[in-house]
Design a protein around this motif. Structure first.
Motif, PDB file in Angstrom:
ATOM      1  N   PHE A  28      -6.122   0.663   5.474  1.00 29.56           N
ATOM      2  CA  PHE A  28      -6.811   2.008   5.104  1.00 29.56           C
ATOM      3  C   PHE A  28      -8.509   1.552   5.640  1.00 29.56           C
ATOM      4  O   PHE A  28      -8.582   2.551   6.600  1.00 29.56           O
ATOM      5  CB  PHE A  28      -6.959   1.568   3.779  1.00 29.56           C
ATOM      6  N   CYS A 164      -0.765   8.002  -0.764  1.00 30.79           N
ATOM      7  CA  CYS A 164      -1.490   8.375   1.177  1.00 30.79           C
ATOM      8  C   CYS A 164      -0.762   7.296   1.876  1.00 30.79           C
ATOM      9  O   CYS A 164       0.163   6.520   1.220  1.00 30.79           O
ATOM     10  CB  CYS A 164      -2.590   7.602   0.516  1.00 30.79           C
ATOM     11  N   ALA A 166      -1.570   4.752   4.636  1.00 31.25           N
ATOM     12  CA  ALA A 166      -3.084   3.710   5.041  1.00 31.25           C
ATOM     13  C   ALA A 166      -3.239   3.990   6.228  1.00 31.25           C
ATOM     14  O   ALA A 166      -4.409   3.285   6.866  1.00 31.25           O
ATOM     15  CB  ALA A 166      -2.949   2.875   3.913  1.00 31.25           C
ATOM     16  N   VAL A 172      -6.245   8.834   4.449  1.00 30.53           N
ATOM     17  CA  VAL A 172      -7.170   8.524   3.721  1.00 30.53           C
ATOM     18  C   VAL A 172      -8.843   8.923   3.271  1.00 30.53           C
ATOM     19  O   VAL A 172      -9.005   8.298   2.458  1.00 30.53           O
ATOM     20  CB  VAL A 172      -8.155   7.111   5.287  1.00 30.53           C
TER      21      VAL A 172
END
Ligand SMILES: Nc1nc2c(ncn2[C@@H]2O[C@H](COP(=O)(O)OP(=O)(O)O)[C@@H](O)[C@H]2O)c(=O)[nH]1
Ligand SMILES: [Mg+2]
Length: 199
Positions: A28, A164, A166, A172
């Motif tokens: 991330f 999400c 990453a 991100v």
């Protein structure tokens, strides 16, 4: 010549990225950081075998022993400094120092091992610190509705739950945007109404 520079010095905002081991914290921070992320990956040795649970993350051979660090300038006036927490619970004594002065936190979760993020959720809830829960979508992981994840973790309706990847910079960025909205929401919230207790 006054020697003064008109260069805007961006406001530095500290953000913490947390969650359990192997949830994607290093990924991330690395996906968005404009500086070479400073991470402290150490090869996992035989020593941690049987200590760190790697069920479901068999390909993982390194782990963060201290912290990940990265920076993203959102606009000329604001720069986010991202600090990753070490994944293993046995390093949670470092968290008090790490979260000091942080404006908000991203807690990453892997739905294959949702319990990995319990310590982080408990910690940031007890701190009363604003956080967003980001469900990191791993290939082959069963998909859950975000509301199911909220329920499984017992999160209040005020905690944003987003998904999400990453590995994707844009993804991100969206998570960080959701966190900033949450932080601004918390700060801008009307003070709690208190009513005198009288009969
Ligand atoms: N499919 C997929 N894999 C990911 C994602 N994020 C991280 N990974 C992989 O998961 C593993 C663990 O990620 P890492 O960032 O080291 O986890 P950390 O222990 O939380 O820092 C690595 O092999 C990553 O490449 C994601 O969003 N999707
Ligand atoms: Mg890591």
């Amino acid at each position: 010549m006054s020697g003064r520079s008109d260069r805007i010095v961006p406001l530095a905002v500290k953000i913490v990225v947390s969650g359990g081991l192997g949830v994607g914290k290093t990924t991330f921070i690395g996906a968005i950081s404009e500086i070479e992320p400073l991470d402290t990956e150490a090869a996992m040795t035989q020593v941690s075998v049987g200590v760190d649970s790697l069920e479901g993350v068999e390909s993982k051979t390194t782990t963060t022993v201290a912290l990940d660090f990265g920076r993203i300038t959102l606009d000329p006036t604001i720069a986010l400094y991202l600090f990753g927490t070490p994944g293993q619970d046995r390093f949670s004594f470092l968290w008090d120092d790490l979260v000091e002065g942080a404006l908000g936190t991203v807690v990453l979760a892997d739905t294959r091992r949702i319990e990995e993020c319990f310590p982080a959720v408990d910690y940031f809830e007890s701190q009363g610190a604003p956080f967003v829960l980001a469900v990191n979508r791993f290939d082959g992981a069963e998909r859950f509705e975000l509301e199911e994840v909220r329920e499984a973790l017992g999160l209040g309706g005020d905690v944003p739950v987003v998904e999400c990847d990453a590995r994707e910079r844009g993804s991100v960025r969206d998570v960080l945007g959701a966190l900033m909205d949450r932080v601004i929401g918390v700060r801008g919230a009307a003070p709690k109404r208190r009513v005198a207790l009288v009969r």
